[in-house]
Design a protein around this motif. Structure first.
Motif, PDB file in Angstrom:
ATOM      1  N   ARG A  66      43.362  22.560  39.811  1.00  0.00           N
ATOM      2  CA  ARG A  66      43.555  23.111  41.159  1.00  0.00           C
ATOM      3  C   ARG A  66      44.942  23.751  41.299  1.00  0.00           C
ATOM      4  N   LYS A  67      45.967  23.038  40.847  1.00  0.00           N
ATOM      5  CA  LYS A  67      47.330  23.547  40.947  1.00  0.00           C
ATOM      6  C   LYS A  67      47.490  24.851  40.177  1.00  0.00           C
ATOM      7  N   PHE A  68      46.857  24.940  39.016  1.00  0.00           N
ATOM      8  CA  PHE A  68      46.954  26.150  38.193  1.00  0.00           C
ATOM      9  C   PHE A  68      46.248  27.328  38.864  1.00  0.00           C
ATOM     10  N   LEU A  69      45.040  27.111  39.360  1.00  0.00           N
ATOM     11  CA  LEU A  69      44.273  28.196  39.976  1.00  0.00           C
ATOM     12  C   LEU A  69      44.906  28.677  41.275  1.00  0.00           C
ATOM     13  N   GLU A  70      45.503  27.771  42.025  1.00  0.00           N
ATOM     14  CA  GLU A  70      46.068  28.158  43.317  1.00  0.00           C
ATOM     15  C   GLU A  70      47.341  28.989  43.185  1.00  0.00           C
ATOM     16  N   GLN A  71      47.822  29.195  41.967  1.00  0.00           N
ATOM     17  CA  GLN A  71      48.943  30.104  41.756  1.00  0.00           C
ATOM     18  C   GLN A  71      48.508  31.567  41.837  1.00  0.00           C
ATOM     19  N   ALA A  72      47.213  31.825  41.751  1.00  0.00           N
ATOM     20  CA  ALA A  72      46.684  33.190  41.784  1.00  0.00           C
ATOM     21  C   ALA A  72      46.174  33.526  43.179  1.00  0.00           C
ATOM     22  N   ASP A  73      46.189  34.813  43.473  1.00  0.00           N
ATOM     23  CA  ASP A  73      45.677  35.307  44.747  1.00  0.00           C
ATOM     24  C   ASP A  73      44.367  36.048  44.473  1.00  0.00           C
ATOM     25  N   PHE A  74      43.277  35.521  45.027  1.00  0.00           N
ATOM     26  CA  PHE A  74      41.962  36.119  44.782  1.00  0.00           C
ATOM     27  C   PHE A  74      41.881  37.555  45.295  1.00  0.00           C
ATOM     28  N   ASN A  75      42.671  37.895  46.286  1.00  0.00           N
ATOM     29  CA  ASN A  75      42.657  39.258  46.819  1.00  0.00           C
ATOM     30  C   ASN A  75      43.120  40.278  45.779  1.00  0.00           C
ATOM     31  N   ASP A  76      43.941  39.849  44.820  1.00  0.00           N
ATOM     32  CA  ASP A  76      44.369  40.759  43.760  1.00  0.00           C
ATOM     33  C   ASP A  76      43.199  41.223  42.910  1.00  0.00           C
ATOM     34  N   LEU A  77      42.138  40.401  42.847  1.00  0.00           N
ATOM     35  CA  LEU A  77      40.958  40.773  42.068  1.00  0.00           C
ATOM     36  C   LEU A  77      40.021  41.682  42.854  1.00  0.00           C
ATOM     37  N   ILE A  78      39.737  41.309  44.071  1.00  0.00           N
ATOM     38  CA  ILE A  78      38.755  42.076  44.837  1.00  0.00           C
ATOM     39  C   ILE A  78      39.323  43.404  45.339  1.00  0.00           C
ATOM     40  N   GLN A  79      40.634  43.492  45.529  1.00  0.00           N
ATOM     41  CA  GLN A  79      41.251  44.732  45.991  1.00  0.00           C
ATOM     42  C   GLN A  79      41.778  45.588  44.850  1.00  0.00           C
ATOM     43  N   SER A 126      22.700  45.575  19.669  1.00  0.00           N
ATOM     44  CA  SER A 126      22.554  46.767  20.498  1.00  0.00           C
ATOM     45  C   SER A 126      23.306  46.600  21.804  1.00  0.00           C
ATOM     46  N   ARG A 127      23.499  47.722  22.491  1.00  0.00           N
ATOM     47  CA  ARG A 127      24.190  47.755  23.780  1.00  0.00           C
ATOM     48  C   ARG A 127      25.555  47.081  23.685  1.00  0.00           C
ATOM     49  N   ARG A 128      26.240  47.391  22.616  1.00  0.00           N
ATOM     50  CA  ARG A 128      27.517  46.740  22.337  1.00  0.00           C
ATOM     51  C   ARG A 128      28.611  47.287  23.249  1.00  0.00           C
ATOM     52  N   PHE A 129      29.412  46.363  23.778  1.00  0.00           N
ATOM     53  CA  PHE A 129      30.555  46.724  24.617  1.00  0.00           C
ATOM     54  C   PHE A 129      31.732  45.857  24.188  1.00  0.00           C
ATOM     55  N   THR A 130      32.769  46.502  23.650  1.00  0.00           N
ATOM     56  CA  THR A 130      33.973  45.794  23.205  1.00  0.00           C
ATOM     57  C   THR A 130      35.184  46.451  23.828  1.00  0.00           C
ATOM     58  N   SER A 131      36.061  45.654  24.445  1.00  0.00           N
ATOM     59  CA  SER A 131      37.198  46.245  25.132  1.00  0.00           C
ATOM     60  C   SER A 131      38.290  45.210  25.370  1.00  0.00           C
ATOM     61  N   LEU A 132      39.544  45.698  25.406  1.00  0.00           N
ATOM     62  CA  LEU A 132      40.669  44.900  25.880  1.00  0.00           C
ATOM     63  C   LEU A 132      40.716  44.993  27.399  1.00  0.00           C
ATOM     64  N   MET A 133      40.967  43.880  28.062  1.00  0.00           N
ATOM     65  CA  MET A 133      40.904  43.864  29.520  1.00  0.00           C
ATOM     66  C   MET A 133      42.025  43.042  30.117  1.00  0.00           C
ATOM     67  N   ASP A 134      42.444  43.434  31.328  1.00  0.00           N
ATOM     68  CA  ASP A 134      43.297  42.567  32.125  1.00  0.00           C
ATOM     69  C   ASP A 134      42.394  41.766  33.069  1.00  0.00           C
ATOM     70  N   ALA A 135      42.994  40.976  33.929  1.00  0.00           N
ATOM     71  CA  ALA A 135      42.207  40.095  34.791  1.00  0.00           C
ATOM     72  C   ALA A 135      41.301  40.872  35.738  1.00  0.00           C
ATOM     73  N   GLY A 136      41.803  41.970  36.318  1.00  0.00           N
ATOM     74  CA  GLY A 136      40.999  42.759  37.242  1.00  0.00           C
ATOM     75  C   GLY A 136      39.802  43.411  36.566  1.00  0.00           C
ATOM     76  N   GLN A 137      40.013  43.952  35.383  1.00  0.00           N
ATOM     77  CA  GLN A 137      38.911  44.576  34.648  1.00  0.00           C
ATOM     78  C   GLN A 137      37.864  43.553  34.225  1.00  0.00           C
ATOM     79  N   LEU A 138      38.323  42.366  33.840  1.00  0.00           N
ATOM     80  CA  LEU A 138      37.384  41.313  33.473  1.00  0.00           C
ATOM     81  C   LEU A 138      36.542  40.906  34.676  1.00  0.00           C
ATOM     82  N   TYR A 139      37.151  40.827  35.842  1.00  0.00           N
ATOM     83  CA  TYR A 139      36.411  40.473  37.050  1.00  0.00           C
ATOM     84  C   TYR A 139      35.308  41.485  37.339  1.00  0.00           C
ATOM     85  N   GLN A 140      35.639  42.769  37.246  1.00  0.00           N
ATOM     86  CA  GLN A 140      34.643  43.807  37.514  1.00  0.00           C
ATOM     87  C   GLN A 140      33.505  43.758  36.506  1.00  0.00           C
ATOM     88  N   ARG A 141      33.822  43.533  35.238  1.00  0.00           N
ATOM     89  CA  ARG A 141      32.784  43.486  34.211  1.00  0.00           C
ATOM     90  C   ARG A 141      31.866  42.299  34.421  1.00  0.00           C
TER      91      ARG A 141
END
Length: 505
Positions: A66-79, A126-141
């Protein structure tokens, strides 16, 4: 008591569910059923409460997570407006599916693979998708439907996971996987040792008659390997998350050189899925002190980062149990080498204490300590370090022994001789490294005992010297007292004789 526990584990049968070899298509839909917080809940609160047991403690449950997750702001992902410290690539994602294994030339669907052929000629997929991602890109994927994207085999390598990256994972995971992910991240953050295989079960209620029955909806293969790494560098490298500790190592007696540092680290893997076709692997590694190649290097060279580049991404492993064993084998070998470096370096440092036996006897060090107790403090600090390392090794060895007495049976495969032989090679390599870790544990234990004895010798010898000095001081004080008394008596006699003061002053 331990023998009784091991005997019961050996008698218990741990059998891999045969249904996992068949496609469980009806269950695939549940993998796209994402976590949905209630209006009054945060994402973190919803994740920690999803499918929780009524018997879970009401407080301090998953407190570290809980302490670790609460350091992040969920709005940074959705916005999609994260700060600059969250935009660096943290994740190497590899999505693909396998159509060749279940669809024949006649167009009919087949629900089992021939693992003998897959071992020699694995399809690329098939349908292979390989990519480097930051947190926002991972959320969208991950917000997209896995079924629609064809991401049946999802492999994720995460370097130095950040709170926002963990938030992206837990907020987009399937609801059924929430308990498994909770335990995984809690163990990882708390630097826990763990080897385990578990079945993801769901309790269902039939409408008529009212009968509960339990159904296996998947599996979870997991390991956590904490270790310490020794590095020589011009400056101390700190964990930017503040999650792992680092500090100075015992200096070399040979003279000034680059500083040596001891780093705390962990590598963890969770492989969970519905069946042997539809599964996800999460691997968290810590590279902030230069433990392995960069995530960019793995991506540029098309190497499987989870195995540390041991395998190519062009030859994927499709069997989840085999993939788990291949990663565990490679990562345990990495951890064993790091442990060996530390223990061998410590052995070299501690050889100085044996110079009285094999060195010049004329230069044999004194048993007594100085007034500042420098030697005693040095021994105490060294013993504390040895105990820290020894206890960590004990936890690894005991955890594997417990796993090897029971759950390792999940990796037995029938009617697949070549595959079974390959898996036995993996297990033999793991056991060889465990034998080395057991030896290193004994070395540390012997050093702790030897240094404890030497420290006791210092303390006892210093105490005896101090007692002897105290006795000598007491004798001297007695002599001075007698001299003072005699002098006083002489002065009194002189006064009584009425001798002028000029004769005795």
């Amino acid at each position: 008591m331990l023998e009784t526990t091991n005997r019961r584990s050996r008698n218990r049968v741990f059998v891999w569910n045969r249904n996992f070899a068949q496609r469980q298509r009806l269950t695939y839909r549940a993998e796209d059923n994402k976590l949905t917080p209630e209006p009054h809940q945060t994402v973190v609160e919803a994740f920690l409460r999803e499918l929780r047991s009524r018997l879970d403690p009401p407080q301090y449950n998953y407190a570290i997570l809980r302490k670790f997750l609460e350091q992040a702001d969920f709005n940074d992902l959705i916005q999609q407006t994260p700060s600059s410290r969250y935009t660096a690539p943290l994740v190497l994602l590899d999505d693909r599916c396998d159509d060749t294994g279940w669809r024949g030339l006649d167009g009919e669907q087949h629900s089992a693979r021939n693992w003998e052929k897959y071992a020699s000629y694995p399809p690329v997929g098939s349908r292979r998708f390989t990519s480097l991602m930051d947190a926002g890109q991972l959320y969208q994927r991950q917000m997209a439907s896995r079924i629609a994207e064809g991401a049946e085999r999802r492999v994720m390598y995460i370097a130095n996971i950040s709170p926002l990256c963990a938030m992206a994972i837990i907020s987009t995971a399937a609801r059924l996987r929430a308990p498994t992910l909770r335990d995984y991240f809690q163990r990882y953050l708390s630097n826990r040792v763990y080897f385990g295989v578990s079945m993801v079960r769901w309790q269902l209620l039939r409408a008529f008659p009212f009968i509960y029955f339990v159904q296996d909806l998947g599996f979870a293969l997991e390991f956590h390997l904490p270790y310490y790494a020794l590095r020589q560098d011009v400056a101390l490298q700190s964990d930017p998350r503040g999650l792992r500790r680092s500090g100075y190592f015992i200096p070399s007696p040979e003279g000034p050189q680059k500083h040596e540092y001891l780093y705390e680290a962990q590598v963890s893997l969770l492989l969970t899925g519905v069946d042997e076709w539809f599964w996800t692997a999460y691997c968290c590694a810590e590279t902030y002190f230069g433990s392995e190649e960069s995530i960019q290097y793995y991506s540029d060279n098309q190497l499987d980062a989870l195995t540390g580049g041991e395998k190519s991404m062009l030859d994927p492993v499709w069997n989840p149990r085999e993939y788990f064993l291949s990663i565990l084998t490679r990562r345990l070998k990495q951890v064993t080498k790091e442990w060996s470096n530390i223990v061998e370096t410590l052995q070299d440092r501690l050889r100085l204490h044996d110079e009285g036996i094999f060195g010049d006897h004329s230069r044999k060090a004194s048993l007594t300590d100085n007034r500042k107790f420098s030697h005693t403090r040095e021994y105490t600090a060294t013993i504390d370090l040895l105990r820290l390392l020894h206890n960590s090794l004990v936890r690894i060895v005991e955890s594997w022994d417990s796993f090897g007495s029971g759950e390792v049976q999940y990796f037995e495969i029938r009617n697949e001789e070549s595959l079974q032989a390959k898996w036995e090679d993996y297990l033999a390599s793991i056991e060889k490294d465990m034998t080395e870790l057991r030896f290193l544990r004994r070395v540390l234990s012997q050093n702790i005992e030897a240094l404890n004895d030497k420290r006791s010798d210092f303390v006892n010898a210093s105490t005896m010297v101090e007692s002897r000095v105290a006795i000598l001081h007491g004798d001297n004080i007695g002599r001075l007292t007698r001299v003072t008394v005699v002098c006083a008596q002489c002065v009194e006699l002189i006064k009584q004789a009425k001798i002028p003061r000029c004769f005795y002053l």
